[in-house]
Design a protein around this motif. Structure first.
Motif, mmCIF file in Angstrom:
data_model
loop_
_atom_site.group_PDB
_atom_site.id
_atom_site.type_symbol
_atom_site.label_atom_id
_atom_site.label_comp_id
_atom_site.label_asym_id
_atom_site.label_seq_id
_atom_site.Cartn_x
_atom_site.Cartn_y
_atom_site.Cartn_z
ATOM 1 N N ALA A 60 31.108 23.099 86.409
ATOM 2 C CA ALA A 60 29.701 22.846 86.116
ATOM 3 C C ALA A 60 29.404 22.886 84.626
ATOM 4 C CB ALA A 60 28.818 23.858 86.846
ATOM 5 N N GLY A 61 30.350 23.374 83.833
ATOM 6 C CA GLY A 61 30.139 23.525 82.400
ATOM 7 C C GLY A 61 29.470 24.845 82.078
ATOM 8 N N ALA A 62 29.647 25.301 80.859
ATOM 9 C CA ALA A 62 29.088 26.588 80.462
ATOM 10 C C ALA A 62 28.765 26.581 78.977
ATOM 11 C CB ALA A 62 30.072 27.719 80.775
ATOM 12 N N ARG A 63 27.590 27.131 78.632
ATOM 13 C CA ARG A 63 27.272 27.332 77.215
ATOM 14 C C ARG A 63 28.337 28.235 76.606
ATOM 15 N NH1 ARG A 63 22.996 30.108 75.357
ATOM 16 N NH2 ARG A 63 22.609 31.119 77.361
ATOM 17 N N THR A 64 28.662 27.966 75.356
ATOM 18 C CA THR A 64 29.796 28.633 74.727
ATOM 19 C C THR A 64 29.447 29.095 73.319
ATOM 20 O OG1 THR A 64 31.286 27.166 75.951
ATOM 21 C CG2 THR A 64 32.240 28.409 74.119
#
Length: 322
Positions: A60-64
């Motif tokens: 889902a993707g993730a802020r990094t």
């Protein structure tokens, strides 16, 4: 295990094109379970190195947030949003593994390249050539294999993945010892945090009681020494190159970009307690912090969360040398 000194490399050592390399599973000595739905971890290795890679995949993707320190950082991407993080051996040549992860994710998306279909992958590498006499390195095929091996809720630990050729305590190569990759998972109410680290440091690994657990082993004394003693003796000696600790932290806590970046710095800074010295001019230490943005901090400020995550990070370091 104490390594033999590596003073120089001969010419014509075998590399990837010279060998019939086939990616192999890299399970390590076990795994650390974690409860972060939608987070997958995979490892793969070339036993001929040995060298390998470790992939953390968040479909889902993730802020990094990224915190990179030391004088020898080897990193690609460094995005503020990622679908995967790839750690690899092979120094700068191992950055090809992250490209393989990217290619595999593209194929999984049916080669769709619309803006909202792009899959972001950041990577970082360790120098793991000091303990071997070949130039075998993680490549795109190994990166793809690690991603294909990814499973939810388990982080392999020990000498596996990117940590299979990692060493610590390299004040002198002859006193270095094998380490690996470690992981730890903490739950604090609704807050969850996973920290995993590949320890390939010039420094030694230090326990919570101050005992030196791995690295800088003096065979004549039958004991490990703190590097500060050796630095005093080797003040005029050349620096030993090729050291890096790679860390990934995954949490479900939603923070502002500013607070999340500060927590990443706080956790990375805290790791000097377990690795001494840390962030040296010949280290390329990188921490990637990812959040799935599922819960808010309640009754706990970001600095307090950072303090809790820092203890998990120390546990991860210790896990890598059990």
């Amino acid at each position: 295990m104490t390594l033999a000194p590596v003073s120089s490399f001969s010419t014509g050592v075998p590399s990837n094109p010279d060998l019939p390399l086939t990616p192999q599973p890299s399970p390590g000595r076990g795994s650390v379970p974690f409860d972060l739905p939608g987070v997958y971890v995979g490892t793969a290795e070339y036993a001929e190195g040995p060298t390998g890679c470790t992939v953390v995949h968040v479909p889902a993707g993730a802020r990094t947030a990224v915190d990179a320190r030391g004088g020898a950082v080897g990193m690609s991407g460094g995005y503020d949003f990622n679908h995967a993080i790839c750690f690899a051996g092979g120094s700068v040549y191992g950055l090809a593994a992250a490209a393989g992860v990217s290619e595999e994710l593209l194929a999984r998306r049916g080669n769709q390249v619309r803006w909202d279909e792009l899959q972001l992958v950041s990577g970082a590498v360790i120098y793991d050539f000091s303990a071997r006499d070949n130039a075998v390195h993680p490549d795109a095929e190994l990166g793809r294999a690690a991603l294909r091996a990814a499973r939810e809720g388990e982080f392999p630990v020990g000498r596996c993945g990117a940590g299979i050729g990692a060493t610590a305590g390299k004040i002198d190569f002859g006193r270095a010892e094998y380490t690996g990759q470690g992981a730890a998972f903490g739950v604090f109410g609704s807050v969850k945090v996973l920290v995993a680290t590949v320890i390939n440091s010039v420094g030694v690994v230090v326990g919570r009681d101050g005992e030196i657990l791995r690295g800088n082993y003096h065979s004549g004394e039958g004991a490990r020494r703190h590097p500060s003693v050796d630095y005093a003796e080797l003040a005029d000696a050349p620096a030993v190159m090729g050291n890096t600790t790679l860390t990934v932290m995954v949490t479900n806590v939603s923070l502002t970009d500013r607070d999340f970046a500060q927590v990443a710095r706080q956790v990375h800074s805290s790791m000097h307690r377990g690795i001494q010295p840390f962030h040296t001019s010949t280290d390329g230490d990188v921490l990637f912090a990812l959040t799935t943005d599922e819960v808010e901090l309640e009754g706990l400020k970001p600095a307090g969360f950072g303090a809790l995550a820092s203890e998990v990070a120390w546990d991860a370091i210790l896990s890598g040398v059990e």
